[in-house]
Design an enzyme around this catalytic site. Structure first.
Site, short mmCIF file in Angstrom:
data_model
loop_
_atom_site.label_atom_id
_atom_site.label_comp_id
_atom_site.label_asym_id
_atom_site.label_seq_id
_atom_site.Cartn_x
_atom_site.Cartn_y
_atom_site.Cartn_z
N TYR A 121 0.82 -1.21 0.00
CA TYR A 121 0.00 0.00 0.00
C TYR A 121 0.86 1.26 0.00
O TYR A 121 0.66 2.14 -0.85
CB TYR A 121 -0.94 -0.05 1.20
CG TYR A 121 -2.07 0.95 1.14
CD1 TYR A 121 -3.02 0.91 0.12
CD2 TYR A 121 -2.20 1.94 2.10
CE1 TYR A 121 -4.06 1.82 0.07
CE2 TYR A 121 -3.23 2.85 2.06
CZ TYR A 121 -4.16 2.79 1.04
OH TYR A 121 -5.18 3.69 0.98
N GLU A 144 1.88 6.32 -7.11
CA GLU A 144 0.80 7.13 -7.68
C GLU A 144 1.05 8.62 -7.48
O GLU A 144 0.93 9.42 -8.42
CB GLU A 144 -0.54 6.74 -7.02
CG GLU A 144 -1.01 5.34 -7.37
CD GLU A 144 -2.23 4.93 -6.57
OE1 GLU A 144 -3.01 5.81 -6.17
OE2 GLU A 144 -2.42 3.71 -6.35
#
Length: 222
Positions: free
Chosen positions: A141, A148
């Protein structure tokens, strides 16, 4: 029954699709020893696999799965925005190191998740897969989200200079839109949401793996 069969096929297909993405990515990194060709190599498989996640919103909306359609939409849309509105249209950033980092994190997470869902439908989930489903996120994560955010940040100079997707005044509609400003606001939107989601996932891990450990112990002693 048909719904269960459909979900089994859907999850198996997506597990296979993300496996292709991961294999192609690792092959390019190993054989070419560069990040410049990774996106082009995985582009089709990545777009197809990630875009098919939109069906998860439909699954939730029609009751095929128990998830909330709103929660599912929030989870799905962030990757679609990064893929279709950030990474794909700006060729200059596709060779950046953060792109394969992000793609690898997405791929491993999705391979585990879809296999977990598929085997859950036939009550055949091995303990290792359950453990992976509720443990790998602890490092995947942060890696995926970092990739991103770095990808979004890296396109800001390009979209600012080109004016891509921006609308300037004057125009017939008398409205303006700054795509770079939208991206900055979008990036900032990650920060209040991420800690809540991460702590929720940690609670789920404790709940699920705690229960699974008890079941495994009972099996060994019976």
């Amino acid at each position: 029954m048909l719904g269960k069969v459909y979900l089994l096929l859907y999850n198996c297909c997506l597990a296979f699709g993300w496996s292709l993405v991961l294999v192609y990515t690792l092959y390019e990194l190993y054989s070419k020893e560069t990040t410049t060709t990774v996106y082009k190599k995985v582009e089709v498989a990545l777009k197809l696999s990630q875009s098919l996640a939109l069906l998860e919103i439909v699954h939730a909306a029609v009751g095929l799965v128990r998830s909330s359609p709103i929660t599912t939409f929030i989870q799905v849309q962030s990757r679609l925005v990064v893929l279709w509105l950030v990474l794909d249209p700006v060729k200059e950033v596709q060779a950046d190191f953060n792109v394969p980092m992000m793609i690898c994190a997405w791929s491993v997470a999705e391979i585990v998740r879809y296999w977990y869902y598929a085997l859950s439908l036939v009550d055949s989930v091995p303990y290792f897969l359950t453990w992976a489903r509720y443990s790998f996120f602890t490092f995947l994560y942060p890696i995926g989200v970092s990739g991103e955010l770095l990808t979004i940040y890296s396109i800001l100079p390009h979209v600012t200079a080109s004016g891509m997707y921006s609308i300037s005044m004057p125009n017939k509609l008398n409205v303006s839109f700054s795509y770079p400003t939208f991206l900055i606001i979008y990036m900032l939107g990650y920060f209040p949401y991420l800690p809540k989601l991460y702590t929720h996932m940690l609670r789920q891990r404790s709940k699920v793996l705690g229960a699974s450990s008890v079941v495994e112990s009972e099996k060994k002693t019976s």
